[in-house]
Design a protein around this motif. Structure first.
Motif, short mmCIF file in Angstrom:
data_model
loop_
_atom_site.label_atom_id
_atom_site.label_comp_id
_atom_site.label_asym_id
_atom_site.label_seq_id
_atom_site.Cartn_x
_atom_site.Cartn_y
_atom_site.Cartn_z
N ALA A 146 -4.21 20.31 137.91
CA ALA A 146 -4.11 21.24 136.78
C ALA A 146 -2.68 21.75 136.63
CB ALA A 146 -5.08 22.41 136.97
N ALA A 147 -2.01 22.05 137.73
CA ALA A 147 -0.62 22.53 137.67
C ALA A 147 0.32 21.46 137.13
CB ALA A 147 -0.16 22.98 139.06
N HIS A 148 -0.01 20.19 137.34
CA HIS A 148 0.84 19.08 136.90
C HIS A 148 0.47 18.58 135.50
CE1 HIS A 148 2.20 17.83 141.22
NE2 HIS A 148 2.26 19.13 141.02
N ALA A 149 -0.64 19.03 134.96
CA ALA A 149 -1.16 18.51 133.69
C ALA A 149 -0.21 18.69 132.52
CB ALA A 149 -2.51 19.14 133.37
N ALA A 150 0.59 19.74 132.54
CA ALA A 150 1.50 19.99 131.42
C ALA A 150 2.76 19.13 131.48
CB ALA A 150 1.89 21.47 131.39
#
Length: 165
Positions: A138-142
Motif C-alpha cells: 500500500a505504501a508503494h502503490a502511489a
C-alpha cells in the motif's frame, strides 16, 4: 515505511567486470539480491527469520532489463518497490541506478513464493507477515512503475522474418 526501499550505496568491483570492460550480467543479480535481502529483512523475511521459523522465500520468476553499462568503481543503489502479494507470493520490481546522476542501469521484475523449508513447498505467509506486506504494498502503490514492468521477452512473430523467395 520508506517508499521505495533504497539500498545503501554499493561499489562495482573490478573483478565483476568482463572482457567487454563492463559489469558482467551475473553481478547485476548479486546487486539486486543484496538489495532485496535488505529491503525484506525489516518486514520479517530473510536469513535470520528462515533460521528461526523454517520458512523463507524462493524466486520463481525473474526478468532483467539491462539499460546502461556499469564500470568498475561506479557507485549504485537499488530501489525496491513492492507491487502486489497474495497468500503465498510477492511481486516486486527493482531499479538499479547511479545515485550521482540518477542514471538507471537495470530494472528487474521478480516473483517470489513463500516456502516451508522442511517440506520445500509453497506455504502461506504468517498472518503478521501478510499484514506487513500489505502495508508495504500500500505504501508503494502511489509510486510510478518502471515501463519495463509486465513486458514479455521475445520477438513478435513475423517481425524479423526474411522475405519469401
Amino acid at each position: 515505511m520508506t517508499a521505495p526501499f533504497t539500498s545503501p550505496a554499493m561499489e562495482v568491483l573490478a573483478e565483476w567486470t568482463d572482457y567487454n570492460g563492463h559489469l558482467n550480467m551475473a553481478w547485476y543479480h548479486v546487486l539486486f539480491d543484496r538489495a532485496i535481502e535488505q529491503a525484506l529483512q525489516p518486514l520479517g523475511m530473510g536469513a535470520q527469520v528462515a533460521a528461526e521459523t523454517g520458512s523463507s522465500y524462493f524466486t520463481v520468476q525473474a526478468q532483467v532489463h539491462y539499460l546502461r553499462e556499469l564500470h568498475a568503481g561506479d557507485l549504485v543503489v537499488v530501489d525496491t518497490q513492492l507491487i502486489a502479494h497474495d497468500d503465498k507470493r510477492l511481486h516486486y520490481v527493482q531499479t538499479l541506478r547511479r545515485p550521482a546522476d540518477g542514471t538507471v542501469a537495470a530494472v528487474t521484475e521478480n516473483l517470489v513464493v513463500h516456502v516451508d523449508l522442511a517440506t520445500r513447498r509453497a506455504a502461506p505467509f504468517a498472518p503478521a507477515l501478510r499484514e506487513r506486506l500489505a502495508a508495504a504494498v500500500a505504501a508503494h502503490a502511489a509510486l510510478e512503475l518502471p515501463k519495463q514492468v509486465g513486458r514479455r521477452v521475445g520477438l513478435r512473430r513475423g517481425a524479423a522474418e526474411p522475405a519469401a523467395q
